[in-house]
Scaffold this active site. Structure first.
Site, PDB file in Angstrom:
ATOM      1  N   LYS A  91       0.817  -1.215   0.000  1.00 57.77           N
ATOM      2  CA  LYS A  91       0.000   0.000   0.000  1.00 57.77           C
ATOM      3  C   LYS A  91       0.851   1.265   0.000  1.00 57.77           C
ATOM      4  CE  LYS A  91      -4.336  -1.957   1.415  1.00 57.77           C
ATOM      5  NZ  LYS A  91      -5.291  -2.299   2.452  1.00 57.77           N
ATOM      6  N   ARG A  95      -3.430 -10.201   4.775  1.00 58.49           N
ATOM      7  CA  ARG A  95      -3.848 -10.242   3.358  1.00 58.49           C
ATOM      8  C   ARG A  95      -2.702  -9.680   2.529  1.00 58.49           C
ATOM      9  NH1 ARG A  95      -6.052  -6.795  -0.321  1.00 58.49           N
ATOM     10  NH2 ARG A  95      -7.630  -7.646  -1.721  1.00 58.49           N
TER      11      ARG A  95
HETATM   12  N1  HH2 Z   1      -7.344  -3.872   0.968  1.00 59.70           N
HETATM   13  C1  HH2 Z   1      -7.688  -3.868  -0.356  1.00 59.70           C
HETATM   14  C2  HH2 Z   1      -8.765  -4.634  -0.800  1.00 59.70           C
HETATM   15  N2  HH2 Z   1      -9.471  -5.399   0.055  1.00 59.70           N
HETATM   16  N3  HH2 Z   1      -9.865  -6.201   2.237  1.00 59.70           N
HETATM   17  C3  HH2 Z   1      -9.553  -6.219   3.536  1.00 59.70           C
HETATM   18  N4  HH2 Z   1     -10.259  -6.978   4.392  1.00 59.70           N
HETATM   19  N5  HH2 Z   1      -8.512  -5.469   4.040  1.00 59.70           N
HETATM   20  C4  HH2 Z   1      -7.756  -4.677   3.251  1.00 59.70           C
HETATM   21  O1  HH2 Z   1      -6.844  -4.014   3.764  1.00 59.70           O
HETATM   22  C5  HH2 Z   1      -8.054  -4.642   1.844  1.00 59.70           C
HETATM   23  C6  HH2 Z   1      -9.148  -5.430   1.375  1.00 59.70           C
HETATM   24  C7  HH2 Z   1      -6.897  -3.042  -1.312  1.00 59.70           C
HETATM   25  O2  HH2 Z   1      -5.853  -3.773  -1.872  1.00 59.70           O
HETATM   26  P1  HH2 Z   1      -5.818  -4.484  -3.317  1.00 59.70           P
HETATM   27  O3  HH2 Z   1      -6.889  -5.523  -3.447  1.00 59.70           O
HETATM   28  O4  HH2 Z   1      -4.472  -4.975  -3.591  1.00 59.70           O
HETATM   29  O5  HH2 Z   1      -6.082  -3.300  -4.347  1.00 59.70           O
HETATM   30  P2  HH2 Z   1      -7.354  -2.805  -5.121  1.00 59.70           P
HETATM   31  O6  HH2 Z   1      -8.376  -2.384  -4.142  1.00 59.70           O
HETATM   32  O7  HH2 Z   1      -6.823  -1.654  -5.947  1.00 59.70           O
HETATM   33  O8  HH2 Z   1      -7.854  -3.935  -5.969  1.00 59.70           O
END
Ligand code: HH2
Length: 393
Positions: A329, A364
């Site tokens: 992040k 995660r």
């Molecule tokens: N962060 C993201 C998405 N889902 N779910 C939980 N429970 N906790 C988190 O911190 C979290 C999440 C964001 O990360 P990512 O999926 O890599 O990116 P994007 O939202 O751009 O798909």
């Protein structure tokens, strides 16, 4: 409260305290002035009892009246037995929060009756983004075959569960229509299920309808960044008997980074999560099927994310296992000066280690192999004794 300790002495924060010292109660404002003079590891003793309504009576012996009335937090210093005795003088809600903190929830149960014991080792959730625009890996695994191949790699690296998301929730992202979300997710989920029938899969969605379809297609957990914000979500999760991750966010991804100011970030996040966990229970979701997540990067400044990680342990007072997602992040980029998300592996692993040492049971992540390796070491530091030789779980 020490009943779960094995016969050998286990140095948890609970037990590190000076055995000769009386129980001390300090109001939170007293901490800044007092903490440097206290010869105890007081960082570990700060317990925001955020599960409490602000009017809850807290009346420890020797310190009553206006100084503590209405406070949501207190600092307790003492040995395990001293604190157990002190809990008898607290309001039931405060005593419960203290007990939760001292003896954290560690079990997450799945619909088939199997469960994770998070004391055994922390679990790693590997990220599979079926999106064109995720901040780190957008567009890489958009077609079902690429998603299944990526899923296979993460499972080989040791992922305990794969988290499939079809809507980017990065700051500023526009919402995706649920039909479009399912059009992306459905084929990938089916392909991964076919290729890896035994894998545990989670669906990262805010929409009840998408969750319902994913559960029908064999998902084992719902990861809801809106924490049951969609009115139908609680019912869908309860009916399927699956666990749910409830995450803290303000507003929605499109606008959340306009709302990053907090007086007390850990306290506010804990208050929100306590309320969402209560809503989940009301919807019929069992206690051992709830995971709480502070939502790093969701309506948080870099400082807010760091403060939440540093104070993560206090969220254990809510009585549920914790999930933390720091992987790649922006705040990792700001702390390290690394602009490219995919190059933030070492910083992300450090955050996962910090989270686990501060009480997280599930992380995660994008980089499963590196995280598993680091967590094996972190877990050894917080667990009794070396891992069993040949242990494969
Ligand atoms: N962060 C993201 C998405 N889902 N779910 C939980 N429970 N906790 C988190 O911190 C979290 C999440 C964001 O990360 P990512 O999926 O890599 O990116 P994007 O939202 O751009 O798909």
């Amino acid at each position: 409260m020490t009943a779960h300790h094995p016969p050998a002495f286990v140095p948890r924060a609970w037990d590190l305290w000076d055995p000769g010292r009386a129980v001390r109660f300090l109001e939170p404002e007293g901490l800044a002035a007092e903490a440097p003079r206290l010869p105890l590891p007081c960082r570990a003793l700060s317990i925001p009892l955020a599960a409490l309504p602000s009017h809850a009576p807290v009346s420890p012996p020797g310190l009553r009246g206006p100084a503590l009335r209405g406070r949501r937090s207190l600092i307790l210093c003492g040995t395990g037995p001293e604190l157990a005795a002190a809990a008898a003088h607290l309001s039931p809600a405060a005593a419960r929060a203290l007990a939760n903190y001292a003896d954290p929830a560690r079990r997450l149960r799945f619909a088939d009756g199997s469960s994770w014991d998070l004391d055994e080792r922390p679990r790693v959730m590997g990220i599979v983004n079926v999106t064109p625009d995720s901040f780190s890996d957008g567009g890489s695994f958009l077609d079902a075959a690429a998603a299944a191949a990526h899923a296979g790699r993460l499972l080989e690296e040791g992922a305990d569960l794969l988290d499939l998301g079809a809507e980017s929730t990065r700051p500023g992202a526009a919402p995706v229509d649920p039909r479009e979300e399912w059009a992306r997710l459905g084929p990938a989920l089916a392909a991964i299920r076919r290729a890896h029938p035994g894998a545990r899969l989670s669906v990262d969605t805010r929409r009840a309808e998408v969750a319902r379809r994913a559960l029908d297609a064999g998902a084992d957990l719902v990861n809801d960044v809106a924490a049951l914000g969609d009115p139908g979500m609680g019912e869908v999760v309860a009916a399927a008997g699956v666990p749910v991750a409830l995450m803290h966010m303000r507003g929605d991804p499109a606008t959340m980074q306009l709302r990053t100011g907090y007086d007390d970030v850990a306290g506010e996040v804990a208050g929100f999560l306590a309320q969402r966990a209560a809503a989940a229970r009301e919807a019929g979701i069992a206690d051992d099927r709830i995971l709480l997540d502070p939502g790093l990067g969701f309506a948080k400044s870099a400082e807010g994310n760091v403060a939440l990680l540093a104070q993560l342990r206090s969220l254990l007072s809510l009585g549920y296992p914790l999930l933390v997602g720091a992987s790649r992040k922006r705040f990792i980029g700001l702390l390290t000066g690394v602009a490219e998300p995919a190059a933030r592996v070492a910083g992300s692993v450090a955050a996962a280690v910090a989270a686990v040492l501060e009480g997280a049971g599930v992380v995660r992540v994008h980089d499963v192999a590196a995280t598993r390796q680091a967590l094996a070491v972190a877990h050894a530091l917080r667990a009794p004794g070396p891992p069993e030789r040949g242990a494969s779980r």
